[in-house]
Motif scaffolding. Structure first.
Motif, PDB file in Angstrom:
ATOM      1  N   TYR A 275       0.839  -1.197   0.000  1.00 52.57           N
ATOM      2  CA  TYR A 275       0.000   0.000   0.000  1.00 52.57           C
ATOM      3  C   TYR A 275       0.879   1.253   0.000  1.00 52.57           C
ATOM      4  O   TYR A 275       2.079   1.198   0.261  1.00 52.57           O
ATOM      5  CB  TYR A 275      -0.933   0.005   1.214  1.00 52.57           C
ATOM      6  CG  TYR A 275      -0.201  -0.011   2.537  1.00 52.57           C
ATOM      7  CD1 TYR A 275       0.104   1.178   3.201  1.00 52.57           C
ATOM      8  CD2 TYR A 275       0.187  -1.222   3.119  1.00 52.57           C
ATOM      9  CE1 TYR A 275       0.791   1.164   4.402  1.00 52.57           C
ATOM     10  CE2 TYR A 275       0.868  -1.251   4.322  1.00 52.57           C
ATOM     11  CZ  TYR A 275       1.164  -0.049   4.955  1.00 52.57           C
ATOM     12  OH  TYR A 275       1.850  -0.067   6.145  1.00 52.57           O
ATOM     13  N   MET A 276       0.244   2.371  -0.288  1.00 53.39           N
ATOM     14  CA  MET A 276       0.959   3.646  -0.316  1.00 53.39           C
ATOM     15  C   MET A 276       1.046   4.220   1.091  1.00 53.39           C
ATOM     16  O   MET A 276       0.074   4.213   1.850  1.00 53.39           O
ATOM     17  CB  MET A 276       0.236   4.637  -1.229  1.00 53.39           C
ATOM     18  CG  MET A 276       0.890   6.011  -1.266  1.00 53.39           C
ATOM     19  SD  MET A 276      -0.052   7.198  -2.242  1.00 53.39           S
ATOM     20  CE  MET A 276       0.434   6.701  -3.883  1.00 53.39           C
ATOM     21  N   THR A 277       2.234   4.735   1.438  1.00 56.01           N
ATOM     22  CA  THR A 277       2.438   5.342   2.746  1.00 56.01           C
ATOM     23  C   THR A 277       3.358   6.554   2.595  1.00 56.01           C
ATOM     24  O   THR A 277       3.663   6.978   1.481  1.00 56.01           O
ATOM     25  CB  THR A 277       3.024   4.315   3.736  1.00 56.01           C
ATOM     26  OG1 THR A 277       3.117   4.900   5.032  1.00 56.01           O
ATOM     27  CG2 THR A 277       4.379   3.813   3.295  1.00 56.01           C
ATOM     28  N   LEU A 278       3.783   7.101   3.706  1.00 51.87           N
ATOM     29  CA  LEU A 278       4.634   8.291   3.698  1.00 51.87           C
ATOM     30  C   LEU A 278       6.100   7.921   3.877  1.00 51.87           C
ATOM     31  O   LEU A 278       6.421   6.905   4.511  1.00 51.87           O
ATOM     32  CB  LEU A 278       4.224   9.241   4.829  1.00 51.87           C
ATOM     33  CG  LEU A 278       2.852   9.905   4.721  1.00 51.87           C
ATOM     34  CD1 LEU A 278       2.470  10.515   6.058  1.00 51.87           C
ATOM     35  CD2 LEU A 278       2.862  10.977   3.642  1.00 51.87           C
ATOM     36  N   GLN A 279       6.975   8.759   3.346  1.00 57.55           N
ATOM     37  CA  GLN A 279       8.394   8.581   3.604  1.00 57.55           C
ATOM     38  C   GLN A 279       8.817   9.211   4.926  1.00 57.55           C
ATOM     39  O   GLN A 279       9.937   9.016   5.381  1.00 57.55           O
ATOM     40  CB  GLN A 279       9.225   9.184   2.458  1.00 57.55           C
ATOM     41  CG  GLN A 279       9.079   8.438   1.140  1.00 57.55           C
ATOM     42  CD  GLN A 279      10.118   8.847   0.112  1.00 57.55           C
ATOM     43  OE1 GLN A 279      11.202   9.316   0.445  1.00 57.55           O
ATOM     44  NE2 GLN A 279       9.792   8.656  -1.162  1.00 57.55           N
ATOM     45  N   GLY A 300       4.833  16.733   0.050  1.00 59.69           N
ATOM     46  CA  GLY A 300       5.707  15.760   0.694  1.00 59.69           C
ATOM     47  C   GLY A 300       6.063  14.599  -0.213  1.00 59.69           C
ATOM     48  O   GLY A 300       5.893  14.665  -1.443  1.00 59.69           O
ATOM     49  N   LEU A 301       6.547  13.522   0.397  1.00 57.61           N
ATOM     50  CA  LEU A 301       7.028  12.359  -0.340  1.00 57.61           C
ATOM     51  C   LEU A 301       6.266  11.113   0.084  1.00 57.61           C
ATOM     52  O   LEU A 301       6.048  10.877   1.269  1.00 57.61           O
ATOM     53  CB  LEU A 301       8.523  12.156  -0.095  1.00 57.61           C
ATOM     54  CG  LEU A 301       9.440  13.304  -0.511  1.00 57.61           C
ATOM     55  CD1 LEU A 301      10.871  13.020  -0.082  1.00 57.61           C
ATOM     56  CD2 LEU A 301       9.374  13.541  -2.014  1.00 57.61           C
ATOM     57  N   TRP A 302       5.888  10.308  -0.896  1.00 58.36           N
ATOM     58  CA  TRP A 302       5.213   9.039  -0.651  1.00 58.36           C
ATOM     59  C   TRP A 302       6.130   7.891  -1.047  1.00 58.36           C
ATOM     60  O   TRP A 302       7.106   8.068  -1.750  1.00 58.36           O
ATOM     61  CB  TRP A 302       3.902   8.945  -1.452  1.00 58.36           C
ATOM     62  CG  TRP A 302       4.117   8.926  -2.939  1.00 58.36           C
ATOM     63  CD1 TRP A 302       4.214  10.002  -3.776  1.00 58.36           C
ATOM     64  CD2 TRP A 302       4.287   7.765  -3.772  1.00 58.36           C
ATOM     65  NE1 TRP A 302       4.441   9.593  -5.071  1.00 58.36           N
ATOM     66  CE2 TRP A 302       4.473   8.233  -5.102  1.00 58.36           C
ATOM     67  CE3 TRP A 302       4.287   6.392  -3.535  1.00 58.36           C
ATOM     68  CZ2 TRP A 302       4.667   7.357  -6.170  1.00 58.36           C
ATOM     69  CZ3 TRP A 302       4.476   5.518  -4.602  1.00 58.36           C
ATOM     70  CH2 TRP A 302       4.663   6.009  -5.907  1.00 58.36           C
ATOM     71  N   GLY A 311       7.827   8.949  -4.613  1.00 57.10           N
ATOM     72  CA  GLY A 311       7.890  10.225  -5.321  1.00 57.10           C
ATOM     73  C   GLY A 311       7.203  11.320  -4.541  1.00 57.10           C
ATOM     74  O   GLY A 311       6.845  11.148  -3.372  1.00 57.10           O
ATOM     75  N   PRO A 312       6.970  12.464  -5.164  1.00 53.90           N
ATOM     76  CA  PRO A 312       6.343  13.597  -4.484  1.00 53.90           C
ATOM     77  C   PRO A 312       4.818  13.567  -4.575  1.00 53.90           C
ATOM     78  O   PRO A 312       4.249  12.959  -5.492  1.00 53.90           O
ATOM     79  CB  PRO A 312       6.908  14.801  -5.242  1.00 53.90           C
ATOM     80  CG  PRO A 312       7.104  14.289  -6.629  1.00 53.90           C
ATOM     81  CD  PRO A 312       7.492  12.839  -6.505  1.00 53.90           C
TER      82      PRO A 312
END
Length: 362
Positions: A275-279, A300-302, A311-312
């Motif tokens: 899944y997509m999350t944060l960096q 921000g960055l994912w 990426g951003p």
């Protein structure tokens, strides 16, 4: 802005225009001459700064670079807002005069040859007005030497005075050219649109967003819609989530709110454990006005949970009181080994076409 200040700007614009074009032209001649001007040229996000080179290499140049060459937040690599290039006013030629975006910078305390050349863009009346009114320091002009050109004159009695204005209005000055660049991007971006996808979104979700040609409808659920453009070398994505507005809690921690949404809706169909999350780094959060609504903006960055991509992203969290809805809008890019600045400008332009059904009735 006070009315008297507006009048001063209009008067100064008139005398500047007269100085640049010559006082012998009739009004009709000036208007017709615009169609014969060359088309403005230059790369995206580039500004020519016409000014004395000694000032460019000193504190005044530093103040300009702090505004226009600062790095865009929320990008994985350092990329400036604008590529700023100094032009010696004594070396101005017809090719350089066709630049798309230009800044003409001058102060009256400098009297060397280059600075005197800059002062030739003013009439004696405008120079007198600058000496009398320290509040006036900027003036925009359009299509002065080329069609599609944007020029911003920045001036002052002395360097210290002008630098103080620049530092105070840093965001205003940067946004002036950022908005211009977004307008330039918008025209070709929306030349052809996915009208059927737009209609589906409008009919299903009671809001509207413009979808450029090439985007597909990736997911369309009761409270969530996702469109994306897939290319062999990159992808661009836009998604919108909404729910009834019952609490201000999401505004207290918009990153946690994003995690809640992405972990639920942005999972790999074939491998739902991804899944997509944060960096969790380089996230820039600020309060903004999003079409008249209070909003939290995040740049921000994912990343994917298995670290196979990232990426951003840019997002807006806000409430539409007429619909009693809490909205979360996000656009993100996956473009390995490519600069992301222009991609994210396109994302910003698309997100800002969002309108709720009530907005469209106003």
């Amino acid at each position: 802005m006070k009315l008297s200040h507006v009048n001063h700007l209009l008067l100064l614009a008139l005398v500047l225009f007269t100085a640049s074009c010559g006082s012998d032209n009739k009004p009709s001649d000036k208007l017709s001459s615009k169609s014969h001007l060359p088309v403005a040229r230059g790369e995206s996000n580039a500004i020519l700064a016409v000014m004395d080179t000694s000032q460019w290499n000193g504190p005044l140049g530093d103040a300009l670079r702090d505004i226009f060459s600062d790095y865009v937040p929320g990008l994985p690599q350092d990329e400036p807002y604008f590529k700023l290039r100094n032009i010696n006013p004594l070396k101005m030629n017809n090719i350089l005069k066709t630049g798309k975006s230009m800044i003409f910078v001058s102060t009256l305390d400098n009297q060397n040859a280059q600075s005197r050349a800059m002062q030739n863009y003013f009439t004696s009346s405008s120079l007198e007005k600058i000496l009398k009114d320290t509040a006036i320091y900027r003036l925009p002009q359009k299509d002065q030497f080329a069609r599609g050109q944007e020029i911003l004159h920045l001036f002052g009695q002395n360097e210290a005075q002008l630098i103080a204005h620049l530092k105070r209005d840093k965001d205003l000055l940067r946004n002036y050219f950022s908005n211009i660049e977004n307008q330039r991007i918008s025209k070709p971006l929306f030349k052809i649109r996915e009208k059927q996808i737009e209609k589906t979104i409008r009919d299903t979700h009671d809001f509207e967003i413009q979808v450029p040609y090439g985007y597909d409808l990736a997911k369309n659920q009761r409270d969530f819609v996702w469109v994306r453009l897939l290319d062999p070398e990159f992808e661009k994505n836009i998604f919108v989530y909404y729910r009834p507005f019952t609490s201000h809690d999401p505004f207290d921690d918009v990153l946690a709110f994003r995690e809640e949404i992405s972990s639920s809706y942005m999972r790999d169909i074939q491998r739902p454990d991804i899944y997509m999350t944060l960096q969790n780094e380089n996230n820039n959060i600020r309060e903004v006005n999003f079409h008249g609504k209070y909003a939290k903006e995040v740049r921000g960055l994912w990343k994917l949970s298995d670290i196979s991509g990232g990426g951003p992203f840019l997002s807006y969290t806000f409430v539409d009181e007429s619909q009693k809805r809490l909205y979360y809008l996000e656009g993100y890019v996956y473009a390995p080994s490519k600069d992301k600045r222009v991609f994210m400008q396109e994302i910003e332009v698309i997100l800002n076409t969002f309108r709720s059904s009530q907005d469209l009735k106003k």
